[in-house]
Design a protein around this motif. Structure first.
Motif, PDB file in Angstrom:
ATOM      1  N   ASP A   1      74.644 -50.163  41.595  1.00  0.00           N
ATOM      2  CA  ASP A   1      73.526 -50.487  42.596  1.00  0.00           C
ATOM      3  C   ASP A   1      73.376 -51.322  43.427  1.00  0.00           C
ATOM      4  OD1 ASP A   1      73.274 -47.709  42.446  1.00  0.00           O
ATOM      5  OD2 ASP A   1      71.274 -48.315  40.001  1.00  0.00           O
ATOM      6  N   ALA A   2      74.294 -52.653  42.806  1.00  0.00           N
ATOM      7  CA  ALA A   2      73.539 -53.985  43.942  1.00  0.00           C
ATOM      8  C   ALA A   2      74.736 -54.315  44.703  1.00  0.00           C
ATOM      9  CB  ALA A   2      73.911 -54.679  42.466  1.00  0.00           C
ATOM     10  N   TYR A   3      75.996 -53.966  44.555  1.00  0.00           N
ATOM     11  CA  TYR A   3      76.702 -53.968  45.119  1.00  0.00           C
ATOM     12  C   TYR A   3      76.566 -52.707  46.367  1.00  0.00           C
ATOM     13  CZ  TYR A   3      82.386 -53.698  46.412  1.00  0.00           C
ATOM     14  OH  TYR A   3      82.869 -53.262  47.884  1.00  0.00           O
ATOM     15  N   ASN A   4      76.178 -51.416  46.363  1.00  0.00           N
ATOM     16  CA  ASN A   4      76.569 -50.426  47.602  1.00  0.00           C
ATOM     17  C   ASN A   4      74.678 -51.279  48.543  1.00  0.00           C
ATOM     18  OD1 ASN A   4      78.434 -48.758  47.599  1.00  0.00           O
ATOM     19  ND2 ASN A   4      78.139 -48.419  44.949  1.00  0.00           N
ATOM     20  N   ARG A   5      73.978 -51.721  47.419  1.00  0.00           N
ATOM     21  CA  ARG A   5      73.089 -51.662  48.441  1.00  0.00           C
ATOM     22  C   ARG A   5      72.920 -53.114  49.057  1.00  0.00           C
ATOM     23  NH1 ARG A   5      69.816 -53.895  44.075  1.00  0.00           N
ATOM     24  NH2 ARG A   5      69.070 -51.726  43.597  1.00  0.00           N
ATOM     25  N   ALA A   6      73.897 -53.066  48.870  1.00  0.00           N
ATOM     26  CA  ALA A   6      74.326 -55.007  49.214  1.00  0.00           C
ATOM     27  C   ALA A   6      75.560 -54.707  50.869  1.00  0.00           C
ATOM     28  CB  ALA A   6      75.313 -56.227  49.006  1.00  0.00           C
ATOM     29  N   ARG A   7      75.853 -53.321  50.009  1.00  0.00           N
ATOM     30  CA  ARG A   7      77.148 -53.043  51.448  1.00  0.00           C
ATOM     31  C   ARG A   7      76.699 -51.883  52.153  1.00  0.00           C
ATOM     32  NH1 ARG A   7      82.159 -54.324  52.918  1.00  0.00           N
ATOM     33  NH2 ARG A   7      82.954 -52.292  51.900  1.00  0.00           N
ATOM     34  N   ARG A   8      75.658 -50.769  52.178  1.00  0.00           N
ATOM     35  CA  ARG A   8      74.700 -50.406  52.492  1.00  0.00           C
ATOM     36  C   ARG A   8      73.865 -51.212  53.525  1.00  0.00           C
ATOM     37  NH1 ARG A   8      70.943 -48.474  49.582  1.00  0.00           N
ATOM     38  NH2 ARG A   8      72.821 -47.313  48.094  1.00  0.00           N
ATOM     39  N   SER A   9      73.782 -52.929  53.992  1.00  0.00           N
ATOM     40  CA  SER A   9      72.810 -53.059  54.350  1.00  0.00           C
ATOM     41  C   SER A   9      74.215 -53.281  56.267  1.00  0.00           C
ATOM     42  CB  SER A   9      73.071 -54.998  53.933  1.00  0.00           C
ATOM     43  OG  SER A   9      73.403 -55.007  54.033  1.00  0.00           O
ATOM     44  N   LEU A  10      75.009 -53.442  55.760  1.00  0.00           N
ATOM     45  CA  LEU A  10      76.555 -53.685  56.670  1.00  0.00           C
ATOM     46  C   LEU A  10      75.860 -52.484  57.839  1.00  0.00           C
ATOM     47  CD1 LEU A  10      79.345 -54.426  54.612  1.00  0.00           C
ATOM     48  CD2 LEU A  10      77.668 -56.144  56.453  1.00  0.00           C
ATOM     49  N   VAL A  11      75.718 -51.385  57.585  1.00  0.00           N
ATOM     50  CA  VAL A  11      75.240 -50.405  58.308  1.00  0.00           C
ATOM     51  C   VAL A  11      74.696 -50.378  59.347  1.00  0.00           C
ATOM     52  CG1 VAL A  11      75.214 -47.901  58.179  1.00  0.00           C
ATOM     53  CG2 VAL A  11      76.731 -48.508  56.611  1.00  0.00           C
ATOM     54  N   GLY A  12      74.864 -50.550  60.482  1.00  0.00           N
ATOM     55  CA  GLY A  12      73.482 -50.688  61.575  1.00  0.00           C
ATOM     56  C   GLY A  12      74.176 -50.022  62.523  1.00  0.00           C
ATOM     57  N   SER A  13      72.927 -49.638  63.766  1.00  0.00           N
ATOM     58  CA  SER A  13      73.021 -48.979  64.743  1.00  0.00           C
ATOM     59  C   SER A  13      74.308 -48.364  65.527  1.00  0.00           C
ATOM     60  CB  SER A  13      71.849 -49.266  65.278  1.00  0.00           C
ATOM     61  OG  SER A  13      72.224 -49.744  66.298  1.00  0.00           O
ATOM     62  N   ALA A  14      75.153 -49.512  66.065  1.00  0.00           N
ATOM     63  CA  ALA A  14      76.181 -48.812  66.159  1.00  0.00           C
ATOM     64  C   ALA A  14      77.888 -49.038  65.194  1.00  0.00           C
ATOM     65  CB  ALA A  14      76.577 -50.280  67.069  1.00  0.00           C
ATOM     66  N   ALA A  15      79.163 -48.237  65.851  1.00  0.00           N
ATOM     67  CA  ALA A  15      79.781 -48.343  65.529  1.00  0.00           C
ATOM     68  C   ALA A  15      80.899 -48.990  64.451  1.00  0.00           C
ATOM     69  CB  ALA A  15      80.526 -47.313  66.396  1.00  0.00           C
ATOM     70  N   SER A  16      81.140 -49.439  63.600  1.00  0.00           N
ATOM     71  CA  SER A  16      82.291 -50.754  62.919  1.00  0.00           C
ATOM     72  C   SER A  16      83.201 -50.217  63.657  1.00  0.00           C
ATOM     73  CB  SER A  16      82.338 -51.106  61.264  1.00  0.00           C
ATOM     74  OG  SER A  16      83.401 -51.991  61.680  1.00  0.00           O
ATOM     75  N   HIS A  17      84.172 -51.351  64.183  1.00  0.00           N
ATOM     76  CA  HIS A  17      85.880 -51.575  64.403  1.00  0.00           C
ATOM     77  C   HIS A  17      86.368 -52.439  63.457  1.00  0.00           C
ATOM     78  CE1 HIS A  17      85.465 -49.321  68.740  1.00  0.00           C
ATOM     79  NE2 HIS A  17      84.565 -49.008  68.105  1.00  0.00           N
ATOM     80  N   GLU A  18      85.745 -52.762  62.302  1.00  0.00           N
ATOM     81  CA  GLU A  18      86.795 -53.472  62.144  1.00  0.00           C
ATOM     82  C   GLU A  18      86.561 -53.279  60.026  1.00  0.00           C
ATOM     83  OE1 GLU A  18      85.064 -57.841  61.960  1.00  0.00           O
ATOM     84  OE2 GLU A  18      82.946 -56.447  62.379  1.00  0.00           O
ATOM     85  N   LEU A  19      87.994 -53.089  59.550  1.00  0.00           N
ATOM     86  CA  LEU A  19      87.957 -53.154  58.725  1.00  0.00           C
ATOM     87  C   LEU A  19      88.181 -54.309  57.283  1.00  0.00           C
ATOM     88  CD1 LEU A  19      90.011 -51.267  57.044  1.00  0.00           C
ATOM     89  CD2 LEU A  19      91.560 -53.352  56.690  1.00  0.00           C
ATOM     90  N   ARG A  20      85.950 -53.907  56.438  1.00  0.00           N
ATOM     91  CA  ARG A  20      85.521 -54.664  56.240  1.00  0.00           C
ATOM     92  C   ARG A  20      85.121 -54.057  54.711  1.00  0.00           C
ATOM     93  NH1 ARG A  20      79.976 -54.276  59.618  1.00  0.00           N
ATOM     94  NH2 ARG A  20      80.497 -51.838  58.859  1.00  0.00           N
TER      95      ARG A  20
END
Length: 595
Positions: A337-356
């Protein structure tokens, strides 16, 4: 809602697969008193005959099974890299990637032994009975589907100039198989008849005969022919002729094996997948990255498509950094849960073009040099890789799938692939070619998916099993390479979030729903390219949604209306015993059957 077909429902048994003859075979076995596992094995061998452009006897198959009243299991039919398959050997040949075709790309074949193990331990029928359907279609012929001929046409020049044994079978009279024309493979039929004869001659009961067949495959005439052919220099996708490294010792030492599935709980469901030697946990990571409140998912909207796509990119970046059989995979941290909570915060309103990729448990991710550099690489040469989806969204075929559930409550999902007709030359004495799964490994030491003798290449093959209240209720899957755990997730959410049909899950509606995928991560197949920020959608998604996705920065490719996915599914209600099934209408080939 409108669907292309009804969701089938009954009480006796159901089967769904990527070819109607395999589904019909599975039902014939059920009607003859067999169980779901007998039916799946029979259908699996039929798929090798009727979809030779998508799988073959020397390929691989992961299977997830739920015996009635027993615990679910994964059966691994993915063979490892041969003992001589070292990074130094391949780079010493001047290669920076494992070729997408030819014997250098051949892992130890795993499908045959996995099907035999499933039949021995969970089936009830004699081996002769189960194989009779595939033998009949190979010997007497079957009507070829359109894509067999289309695939052969793409590799005509290679067959005619370099792979004459393949041309003899698939370019008879100088022409590829025509749609609806009878396609026979007498050499394959003879292989199965000889194997069955030698297994029967060994004597004993049903289980002993199956064990004898396993020995014939691993140590007898089949192994001898495969090893001899692997040693022949063959033109591959590198443009050079190379001999393979597969030997008789490699074949003799392999045995399929059982293992515990990996699971994740979401919104009252528990989804089970194969471990991180496959891409299966990607499905689970995508679930873990969804909003904590499932009601926040506004199904089918541009926001929904955007959210799922961005989660896919994060999960696939972790796949690249952490998954593989050549290293310990921190799976508990990746699904925490902790890992994915932090990862979920990376999802913004714009598309990512990076490998993260992330840092589970504080670990530092490591990506291979090639994984970072191969953006926008040209499409592979004809015959290379595992063809999945063209840039315009048009499917070109790749893999197979079969699901079966019976009246006893047994349930199974399997995704056979590899050893397709354009992977390697046909072995004349056997009627089928070697596979090419090693192309999924990297020729850089120290990565989780580095080419390593005795270790499995990370496969994209990924059947699924879903439980509610601890009871298996749904088995499903799809061909599609890197798209498999995208299309499967979209199907699962459609079935889980949307209205039921006639008291059960709307399987057909979930399969028919508009679909999409992204390739914004390193691909698993030669030449291992990726397309940052990309998303391919069916045109049925709608102009407004497409415009909104572009506004958010997605590089949108609009495919044909029915071009994304080849899903199959079966389900069972534990309370009523009602069974159901559905299959993909795309490509006019998948079908469900049952009563």
């Amino acid at each position: 809602m409108f669907t292309t077909r009804p969701t089938l429902q009954g009480t006796y048994g159901m089967a769904a697969s990527t070819h109607w003859l395999a589904s019909g075979t599975a039902m014939a076995v059920l009607e003859d008193g067999g169980n779901a596992f007998d039916a799946a094995v029979a259908a699996g061998f039929v798929l090798q005959v009727v979809e030779p452009h998508l799988n073959g006897p020397a390929g691989e198959v992961p299977i997830i099974l739920a015996p009635a009243g027993g615990r679910p299991l994964v059966l691994c039919g993915q063979g490892p890299a041969p003992a001589r398959a070292t990074v130094d050997h391949y780079t010493g040949l001047g290669l920076d990637l494992v070729p997408g075709t030819g014997p250098l790309a051949a892992a130890v074949p795993g499908a045959f032994d996995a099907w035999m193990l499933l039949l021995r331990d969970h089936g009830t029928k004699p081996l002769d009975d189960v194989l009779s359907y595939a033998v009949g279609y190979a010997e007497r012929g079957h009507p070829a589907v359109e894509r067999v001929g289309e695939t052969v046409e793409t590799v005509r020049e290679l067959f005619e100039s370099e792979w004459p044994s393949s041309a003899e079978l698939y370019l008879a009279g100088g022409r590829p198989p025509r749609p609806g024309g009878l396609l026979r493979n007498p050499a394959l039929a003879a292989t199965w008849r000889r194997l069955l004869g030698e297994a029967r001659a060994a004597g004993g009961d049903r289980e002993s005969t199956i064990e004898a067949a396993r020995r014939v495959w691993r140590e007898g005439f089949v192994a001898e022919e495969l090893a001899a052919f692997a040693a022949r220099p063959t033109l591959d996708s590198s443009g050079e002729r190379h001999a393979g490294v597969l030997t008789g010792d490699d074949l003799a030492s392999f045995a399929a094996s059982y293992e515990e599935p990996v699971g994740y709980d979401w919104n009252g469901w528990r989804v089970l997948k194969a471990g991180p030697w496959s891409q299966g946990p990607v499905f689970l990571q995508q679930l873990a990255l969804l909003p904590e409140d499932p009601d926040a998912l506004d199904y089918g909207t541009p926001e929904y498509v955007h959210t799922l796509t961005e989660g896919t990119k994060l999960a696939m970046a972790d796949r690249e950094a952490w998954y593989g059989d050549a290293a310990d995979v921190p799976l508990a941290d990746l699904l925490s849960d902790a890992y994915n909570r932090a990862r979920r915060s990376l999802v913004g309103s714009a598309a990512s073009h990076e490998l993260r990729p992330g840092s589970p448990g504080g670990r530092t991710p490591r990506l291979g040099r090639d994984a970072l550099s191969r953006t926008g690489v040209a499409a592979p040469a004809a015959g290379a890789g595992e063809p999945t989806v063209a840039p315009n969204g048009g499917t070109r075929g790749d893999t197979c799938h079969v699901d079966v559930v019976d009246r006893h409550g047994n349930m199974v999902a399997a995704t056979p692939s590899g050893g397709w007709l354009h992977s390697n030359p046909v072995v004349p004495a056997l009627g089928f070619p070697l596979g090419t799964r090693l192309q999924m490994t990297w020729l850089e030491p120290g990565l989780p998916n580095s080419l390593t003798p005795g270790r499995r290449p990370r496969t994209t093959l990924t059947p699924s099993l879903a439980l509610r209240g601890g009871e298996p209720v749904m088995a499903f899957g799809t061909p599609g390479g890197d798209q498999q755990d995208q299309w499967s997730l979209h199907f699962f959410l459609a079935a889980a979030l949307r209205r039921a049909v006639r008291g059960g899950f709307d399987l057909q509606g979930a399969i028919d729903a508009p679909n999409w995928h992204t390739e914004s991560f390193p691909g698993s197949f030669y030449p291992r390219a990726w397309r940052p920020g990309s998303i391919t959608v069916e045109s049925r998604v709608g102009e407004a949604a497409i415009a909104e996705l572009r506004r958010r920065g997605h590089d949108v490719t609009v495919g044909e209306a029915w071009s994304e996915g080849r899903l199959c599914a079966v389900a069972r209600d534990p309370e009523t015993g009602v069974v159901s099934a559905a299959a993909n209408p795309r490509g006019m080939q998948g079908y469900a059957a049952g009563r």
